[in-house]
Design a protein around this motif. Structure first.
Motif, PDB file in Angstrom:
ATOM      1  N   HIS A  58     -11.015   0.103   2.649  1.00 58.42           N
ATOM      2  CA  HIS A  58      -9.885  -0.026   1.723  1.00 58.42           C
ATOM      3  C   HIS A  58      -8.618   0.585   2.348  1.00 58.42           C
ATOM      4  O   HIS A  58      -7.548  -0.019   2.341  1.00 58.42           O
ATOM      5  CB  HIS A  58     -10.240   0.680   0.404  1.00 58.42           C
ATOM      6  CG  HIS A  58      -9.103   0.839  -0.538  1.00 58.42           C
ATOM      7  ND1 HIS A  58      -8.483  -0.230  -1.160  1.00 58.42           N
ATOM      8  CD2 HIS A  58      -8.431   1.944  -0.960  1.00 58.42           C
ATOM      9  CE1 HIS A  58      -7.507   0.212  -1.941  1.00 58.42           C
ATOM     10  NE2 HIS A  58      -7.456   1.533  -1.824  1.00 58.42           N
ATOM     11  N   GLU A  62      -5.203  -1.346   3.460  1.00 53.69           N
ATOM     12  CA  GLU A  62      -3.878  -0.929   2.970  1.00 53.69           C
ATOM     13  C   GLU A  62      -2.937  -0.598   4.131  1.00 53.69           C
ATOM     14  O   GLU A  62      -1.757  -0.965   4.101  1.00 53.69           O
ATOM     15  CB  GLU A  62      -4.018   0.293   2.055  1.00 53.69           C
ATOM     16  CG  GLU A  62      -4.608  -0.058   0.710  1.00 53.69           C
ATOM     17  CD  GLU A  62      -4.674   1.139  -0.228  1.00 53.69           C
ATOM     18  OE1 GLU A  62      -4.734   0.916  -1.431  1.00 53.69           O
ATOM     19  OE2 GLU A  62      -4.687   2.298   0.252  1.00 53.69           O
ATOM     20  N   HIS A  88      -2.017   8.139   4.239  1.00 49.39           N
ATOM     21  CA  HIS A  88      -3.444   8.132   4.607  1.00 49.39           C
ATOM     22  C   HIS A  88      -3.702   9.028   5.817  1.00 49.39           C
ATOM     23  O   HIS A  88      -4.540   8.722   6.651  1.00 49.39           O
ATOM     24  CB  HIS A  88      -3.908   6.706   4.945  1.00 49.39           C
ATOM     25  CG  HIS A  88      -3.923   5.793   3.768  1.00 49.39           C
ATOM     26  ND1 HIS A  88      -3.506   4.489   3.817  1.00 49.39           N
ATOM     27  CD2 HIS A  88      -4.305   6.003   2.489  1.00 49.39           C
ATOM     28  CE1 HIS A  88      -3.635   3.927   2.624  1.00 49.39           C
ATOM     29  NE2 HIS A  88      -4.112   4.825   1.794  1.00 49.39           N
ATOM     30  N   PHE A 132      -8.377  11.721  -4.582  1.00 47.82           N
ATOM     31  CA  PHE A 132      -8.408  10.261  -4.401  1.00 47.82           C
ATOM     32  C   PHE A 132      -7.828   9.527  -5.626  1.00 47.82           C
ATOM     33  O   PHE A 132      -7.061   8.564  -5.462  1.00 47.82           O
ATOM     34  CB  PHE A 132      -9.853   9.820  -4.143  1.00 47.82           C
ATOM     35  CG  PHE A 132     -10.013   8.380  -3.736  1.00 47.82           C
ATOM     36  CD1 PHE A 132      -9.198   7.802  -2.772  1.00 47.82           C
ATOM     37  CD2 PHE A 132     -11.004   7.583  -4.315  1.00 47.82           C
ATOM     38  CE1 PHE A 132      -9.356   6.479  -2.389  1.00 47.82           C
ATOM     39  CE2 PHE A 132     -11.173   6.263  -3.936  1.00 47.82           C
ATOM     40  CZ  PHE A 132     -10.344   5.704  -2.977  1.00 47.82           C
ATOM     41  N   HIS A 135      -4.173   9.878  -5.662  1.00 49.69           N
ATOM     42  CA  HIS A 135      -3.642   9.103  -4.524  1.00 49.69           C
ATOM     43  C   HIS A 135      -3.483   7.627  -4.926  1.00 49.69           C
ATOM     44  O   HIS A 135      -2.450   7.001  -4.659  1.00 49.69           O
ATOM     45  CB  HIS A 135      -4.580   9.238  -3.323  1.00 49.69           C
ATOM     46  CG  HIS A 135      -4.346   8.214  -2.262  1.00 49.69           C
ATOM     47  ND1 HIS A 135      -3.252   8.239  -1.410  1.00 49.69           N
ATOM     48  CD2 HIS A 135      -5.034   7.085  -1.938  1.00 49.69           C
ATOM     49  CE1 HIS A 135      -3.295   7.185  -0.621  1.00 49.69           C
ATOM     50  NE2 HIS A 135      -4.356   6.462  -0.916  1.00 49.69           N
ATOM     51  N   MET A 136      -4.500   7.080  -5.579  1.00 58.69           N
ATOM     52  CA  MET A 136      -4.405   5.672  -5.997  1.00 58.69           C
ATOM     53  C   MET A 136      -3.299   5.498  -7.040  1.00 58.69           C
ATOM     54  O   MET A 136      -2.552   4.518  -7.016  1.00 58.69           O
ATOM     55  CB  MET A 136      -5.762   5.193  -6.534  1.00 58.69           C
ATOM     56  CG  MET A 136      -6.804   5.040  -5.445  1.00 58.69           C
ATOM     57  SD  MET A 136      -8.294   4.182  -5.982  1.00 58.69           S
ATOM     58  CE  MET A 136      -9.134   5.479  -6.855  1.00 58.69           C
ATOM     59  N   GLU A 139      -0.033   5.372  -5.298  1.00 60.41           N
ATOM     60  CA  GLU A 139       0.234   4.069  -4.676  1.00 60.41           C
ATOM     61  C   GLU A 139       0.736   3.073  -5.721  1.00 60.41           C
ATOM     62  O   GLU A 139       1.664   2.306  -5.467  1.00 60.41           O
ATOM     63  CB  GLU A 139      -1.044   3.547  -4.007  1.00 60.41           C
ATOM     64  CG  GLU A 139      -1.372   4.299  -2.735  1.00 60.41           C
ATOM     65  CD  GLU A 139      -2.682   3.884  -2.087  1.00 60.41           C
ATOM     66  OE1 GLU A 139      -2.827   4.078  -0.888  1.00 60.41           O
ATOM     67  OE2 GLU A 139      -3.579   3.396  -2.803  1.00 60.41           O
TER      68      GLU A 139
END
Ligand code: FEO
Length: 170
Positions: A58, A62, A88, A132, A135-136, A139
């Motif tokens: 993933h 990205e 990342h 995580f 983080h998503m 985004e």
């Protein structure tokens, strides 16, 4: 989902739904498992190897199909944004995969070793999840609006198509 983002150009929500499903699955598994039981432990480790490989894929998708394109676009427009370069940059995924490999060695060790490993793994997974999920969300909340600002709808449709193809058709 990214706020006010039309579905046709939303490049994050569908892959992130899959990632969140995987997170939910390992959190359930790790909360119920008896680490002293070798077959439970082996089953969990196999699941984690597959899951974290999928997280890594993933991230690579990205990087290649979203972040690099965004970085190139910003550079062409002389817009400076370090967040795009750094999103990342840590090694958390590799660290967890290494820890999981250590877990396989525990299948040859004592029950106490397996229980101690379980405590360490649970903590590592909780720490990972705590970064995580935000983080998503970042985004979706920060990078998706930037994509909408700097790319045309047609460009984003193509990016989304490629991102979904790489996640789900290979
Ligand atoms: Fe969509 Fe960078 O995780």
């Amino acid at each position: 989902m990214a706020p006010n983002c039309p579905e046709e150009v939303d490049v994050f929500t569908i892959p992130h739904s899959r990632m969140k499903e995987l997170v939910k699955k390992y959190l359930n598994m790790v909360s119920e498992i008896n680490f002293a039981d070798i077959s439970h432990l082996t089953n969990l480790l196999e699941n984690l190897v597959n899951t974290f490989k999928e997280f890594k894929a993933h991230e690579q998708i990205e990087n290649k199909y979203i972040m690099k394109k965004l970085k190139d676009k910003l550079r062409a427009l002389s817009v400076r944004n370090t967040a795009v370069c750094n999103c990342h940059s840590d090694n958390q995924l590799t660290d967890i995969l290494e820890l999981v490999q250590d877990g396989y060695k525990c299948t040859q060790k004592t029950e106490t070793d397996r229980k101690n490993f379980g405590t360490k793994l649970r903590k590592a997974l909780e720490d990972f999840t705590e970064t995580f999920i935000p983080h998503m969300e970042e985004e979706e909340a920060v990078f998706q609006p930037m994509l909408i600002k700097y790319f045309t709808t047609d460009e984003l449709r193509k990016i989304k198509y490629k991102v979904l193809e790489k996640h789900f058709c290979q």
